[in-house]
Scaffold this motif. Structure first.
Motif, PDB file in Angstrom:
ATOM      1  N   GLY A  32      27.429 -81.235 -80.263  1.00  0.00           N
ATOM      2  CA  GLY A  32      26.547 -80.095 -80.056  1.00  0.00           C
ATOM      3  C   GLY A  32      25.107 -80.559 -80.069  1.00  0.00           C
TER       4      GLY A  32
ATOM      5  N   ALA B  82      25.976 -80.455 -76.204  1.00  0.00           N
ATOM      6  CA  ALA B  82      25.600 -81.824 -76.583  1.00  0.00           C
ATOM      7  C   ALA B  82      24.106 -81.991 -76.372  1.00  0.00           C
ATOM      8  CB  ALA B  82      26.352 -82.850 -75.719  1.00  0.00           C
ATOM      9  N   ALA B  83      23.511 -82.947 -77.071  1.00  0.00           N
ATOM     10  CA  ALA B  83      22.105 -83.271 -76.809  1.00  0.00           C
ATOM     11  C   ALA B  83      21.943 -83.803 -75.389  1.00  0.00           C
ATOM     12  CB  ALA B  83      21.583 -84.278 -77.828  1.00  0.00           C
ATOM     13  N   PHE B  84      22.983 -84.448 -74.885  1.00  0.00           N
ATOM     14  CA  PHE B  84      22.922 -84.925 -73.492  1.00  0.00           C
ATOM     15  C   PHE B  84      22.635 -83.743 -72.549  1.00  0.00           C
ATOM     16  CE2 PHE B  84      23.687 -87.225 -69.726  1.00  0.00           C
ATOM     17  CZ  PHE B  84      23.709 -88.577 -70.049  1.00  0.00           C
TER      18      PHE B  84
ATOM     19  N   ASN C  28      18.941 -82.403 -73.063  1.00  0.00           N
ATOM     20  CA  ASN C  28      17.977 -83.201 -72.295  1.00  0.00           C
ATOM     21  C   ASN C  28      18.191 -83.039 -70.788  1.00  0.00           C
ATOM     22  OD1 ASN C  28      16.535 -84.267 -74.454  1.00  0.00           O
ATOM     23  ND2 ASN C  28      17.980 -85.956 -74.734  1.00  0.00           N
TER      24      ASN C  28
ATOM     25  N   SER D 254      19.934 -89.809 -71.337  1.00  0.00           N
ATOM     26  CA  SER D 254      20.016 -88.375 -71.030  1.00  0.00           C
ATOM     27  C   SER D 254      18.645 -87.818 -70.648  1.00  0.00           C
ATOM     28  CB  SER D 254      20.584 -87.603 -72.222  1.00  0.00           C
ATOM     29  OG  SER D 254      19.858 -87.863 -73.403  1.00  0.00           O
TER      30      SER D 254
ATOM     31  N   ASP E  89      12.781 -86.334 -78.578  1.00  0.00           N
ATOM     32  CA  ASP E  89      14.237 -86.295 -78.753  1.00  0.00           C
ATOM     33  C   ASP E  89      14.513 -86.840 -80.146  1.00  0.00           C
ATOM     34  OD1 ASP E  89      16.900 -87.135 -78.985  1.00  0.00           O
ATOM     35  OD2 ASP E  89      17.055 -87.690 -76.873  1.00  0.00           O
TER      36      ASP E  89
ATOM     37  N   HIS F  35      16.051 -92.455 -73.925  1.00  0.00           N
ATOM     38  CA  HIS F  35      17.506 -92.334 -73.831  1.00  0.00           C
ATOM     39  C   HIS F  35      17.964 -91.947 -72.411  1.00  0.00           C
ATOM     40  CE1 HIS F  35      21.520 -90.491 -74.703  1.00  0.00           C
ATOM     41  NE2 HIS F  35      21.572 -91.484 -75.575  1.00  0.00           N
TER      42      HIS F  35
ATOM     43  N   CYS G 134      17.375 -87.154 -81.948  1.00  0.00           N
ATOM     44  CA  CYS G 134      18.775 -87.452 -82.283  1.00  0.00           C
ATOM     45  C   CYS G 134      18.916 -88.427 -83.450  1.00  0.00           C
ATOM     46  CB  CYS G 134      19.498 -87.984 -81.054  1.00  0.00           C
ATOM     47  SG  CYS G 134      19.863 -86.661 -79.877  1.00  0.00           S
ATOM     48  N   HIS G 135      18.010 -89.402 -83.557  1.00  0.00           N
ATOM     49  CA  HIS G 135      18.092 -90.371 -84.657  1.00  0.00           C
ATOM     50  C   HIS G 135      17.055 -90.067 -85.744  1.00  0.00           C
ATOM     51  CE1 HIS G 135      21.150 -93.076 -83.012  1.00  0.00           C
ATOM     52  NE2 HIS G 135      20.667 -92.687 -81.841  1.00  0.00           N
TER      53      HIS G 135
ATOM     54  N   LYS H  21      25.100 -86.314 -85.039  1.00  0.00           N
ATOM     55  CA  LYS H  21      24.763 -87.522 -85.796  1.00  0.00           C
ATOM     56  C   LYS H  21      24.565 -87.133 -87.268  1.00  0.00           C
ATOM     57  CE  LYS H  21      23.529 -90.140 -81.756  1.00  0.00           C
ATOM     58  NZ  LYS H  21      22.625 -90.107 -80.606  1.00  0.00           N
TER      59      LYS H  21
ATOM     60  N   ASP I 193      11.657 -90.551 -77.212  1.00  0.00           N
ATOM     61  CA  ASP I 193      12.579 -90.515 -78.343  1.00  0.00           C
ATOM     62  C   ASP I 193      11.715 -90.505 -79.606  1.00  0.00           C
ATOM     63  OD1 ASP I 193      14.489 -91.035 -76.365  1.00  0.00           O
ATOM     64  OD2 ASP I 193      15.433 -92.691 -77.438  1.00  0.00           O
TER      65      ASP I 193
ATOM     66  N   THR J 255      20.543 -83.460 -81.765  1.00  0.00           N
ATOM     67  CA  THR J 255      22.000 -83.400 -81.756  1.00  0.00           C
ATOM     68  C   THR J 255      22.538 -82.893 -83.087  1.00  0.00           C
ATOM     69  OG1 THR J 255      24.023 -84.655 -81.317  1.00  0.00           O
ATOM     70  CG2 THR J 255      22.303 -85.809 -82.536  1.00  0.00           C
TER      71      THR J 255
HETATM   72  C1  PLP Z   1      23.019 -89.772 -79.137  1.00  0.00           C
HETATM   73  C2  PLP Z   1      21.794 -89.423 -78.369  1.00  0.00           C
HETATM   74  C3  PLP Z   1      21.801 -88.405 -77.415  1.00  0.00           C
HETATM   75  C4  PLP Z   1      23.067 -87.684 -77.037  1.00  0.00           C
HETATM   76  O1  PLP Z   1      23.506 -86.861 -78.080  1.00  0.00           O
HETATM   77  P1  PLP Z   1      24.884 -86.079 -77.914  1.00  0.00           P
HETATM   78  O2  PLP Z   1      24.716 -84.847 -78.741  1.00  0.00           O
HETATM   79  O3  PLP Z   1      25.940 -87.000 -78.434  1.00  0.00           O
HETATM   80  O4  PLP Z   1      25.056 -85.772 -76.476  1.00  0.00           O
HETATM   81  C5  PLP Z   1      20.611 -88.062 -76.800  1.00  0.00           C
HETATM   82  N1  PLP Z   1      19.454 -88.716 -77.084  1.00  0.00           N
HETATM   83  C6  PLP Z   1      19.417 -89.714 -77.992  1.00  0.00           C
HETATM   84  C7  PLP Z   1      18.121 -90.403 -78.293  1.00  0.00           C
HETATM   85  C8  PLP Z   1      20.582 -90.109 -78.648  1.00  0.00           C
HETATM   86  O5  PLP Z   1      20.544 -91.109 -79.514  1.00  0.00           O
END
Ligand code: PLP
Length: 401
Positions: free
Chosen positions: A253, A114-116, A119, A142, A212, A140, A214-215, A246, A183, A243
């Motif tokens: 992952g 996971a991205a969690f 991080n 994480s 990061d 975030h 993720c978005h 998303k 982020d 991530t």
């Molecule tokens: C969703 C998110 C994460 C966690 O991603 P996962 O892969 O679901 O663990 C980490 N950082 C940011 C900014 C996110 O939005």
């Protein structure tokens, strides 16, 4: 523990849960009876237009993505029953790492569950008490947790405030290595980090930059590489986390992507990598197919941005206030927590799934519903959603026009 102390533990939990409910902070879970997509079926069999998934490119429920995961399962099996360094690395994992590096313009990539975890495991192996981590105040959870696990000195700059970032860089001047962490896109407001300015400040003060994504990965920037492409700083960002859960397919992952020395050290020392199981081959194979598709065509990314521009302009025309921007996260501001809750409930009755946010998730007086656009939304679905907004807005007396 006496029997009494033990029972007070459980009654204490129940009291705290009851308190969350009375404060309106309890988070119920919505149960879907279908695949994730532009339309989903609720548990009661009702169809709803989904405006609250991170399914930016609409890939989560796509048949070709599901088939790619099935093909990978057929070839590589269900799972590895191992961590990567013992006997848990397959060709598909190495191919995916290379594909992510190529997509992002980096040297190497390491996969996580996971991205969690990415991080959570990125700071401690790379930085110690001689170093400084300079972090945006709204990063975030994480990232915040990952920084806590590391001995480096912590500096926090006011959200998106470049003057304060510079002040914190100056405050950290005597530290050996400095890393600015942000982020790429902040998911509550859809705010895009000012990476061009951040990279300039990093150069001025000799700091590294970590983002990061993720978005952002898969759809920000002209070819969807991310915030670094959006701000034209590809090659100037040192560490990228992201991530697969998303835009890039939506299963789960995560990854960290950087120079090869960084990734090599993470493979040796990053605890969520060393002590947690390999990413399932189904996910690795489907993610690989997704990256191939996104590298071949910007069609999904383009459709997402068209949908976003259409929705942003129409929702304002109807008379709602939104946070300005260009990201597919569109915060529709209702300001009052109870209004936001009522509004989301009414939209649900009208067949639209979206989420309300209020204090303490967002600042007091900043309650909102957050809309997230997807490439999967048809124009007709967006028109239906806008009509529902207009109707609910009239009913609750919220419209400016
Ligand atoms: C969703 C998110 C994460 C966690 O991603 P996962 O892969 O679901 O663990 C980490 N950082 C940011 C900014 C996110 O939005």
């Amino acid at each position: 523990m006496s029997i009494q102390a033990k029972s007070s533990f459980f009654t204490g939990l129940q009291d705290n849960l009851d308190q969350l409910r009375t404060q309106g902070l309890y988070k119920p879970e919505r149960v879907l009876a279908s695949r994730q997509g532009a339309e989903v079926m609720g548990e009661d069999g009702r169809m709803l237009i989904n405006m609250c998934a991170n399914n930016y490119l609409g890939l989560s429920g796509q048949e070709w993505v599901a088939q790619a995961s099935i093909a990978a399962t057929e070839k590589y099996g269900y799972g590895l029953s191992s961590v990567r360094f013992i006997c848990g690395t397959q060709t598909v994992h190495k191919q995916l790492e290379q594909a992510i590096s190529k997509f992002l313009g980096t040297e190497d990539t390491i996969l996580y569950a996971a991205a969690f975890d990415a991080n959570g495991g990125v700071f401690e192996p790379l930085f110690d008490e001689n170093d400084a981590i300079i972090s945006d105040a709204l990063n975030h959870a994480s990232i915040i947790d990952g920084i806590r696990l590391c001995k480096a000195a912590r500096f926090r700059y006011a959200h998106n405030d470049m003057a304060d970032l510079e002040a914190q860089l100056q405050a950290a001047a005597d530290k050996r290595h400095k890393v600015i962490v942000t982020d790429g896109v902040f998911s509550m407001d859809g705010t895009i980090a000012q990476l061009d300015k951040i990279c300039d400040l990093a150069d001025k003060y000799g700091a590294l930059v970590m983002i990061d994504e993720c978005h952002a990965s898969g759809f920000m920037g002209p070819t969807g590489r991310g915030t670094h492409e959006h701000h034209n700083v590809m090659g100037r960002v040192d560490i990228i986390t992201g991530t697969l859960g998303k835009a890039l397919g939506g299963a789960m992952g995560g990854f960290t992507s950087a120079r090869k020395e960084v990734i090599e050290m993470l493979r040796q020392k990053s605890r969520p990598y060393l002590f947690s199981n390999t990413l399932a081959p189904a996910i690795a194979g489907a993610s690989l197919a997704v990256l191939e598709q996104l590298s071949a065509s910007t069609e999904l990314r383009d459709r997402l941005h068209e949908n976003t521009a259409f929705f942003r302009s129409e929702i304002e025309r109807i008379g709602f206030t939104i946070k300005p921007g260009t990201h597919p996260v569109v915060p529709v501001m209702l300001f009052d927590a109870q209004v936001a809750q009522k509004f989301a409930a009414r939209m649900y009755e009208l067949g639209v799934l979206l989420s309300g946010f209020f204090y303490p998730v967002v600042p007091m007086g900043q309650a909102r519903v957050r809309v997230q656009l997807s490439a999967a939304h048809s124009r007709a679905q967006l028109v239906t959603v806008l009509k529902a907004f207009e109707q609910a807005g009239h009913e609750l007396g919220l419209l400016k026009n």
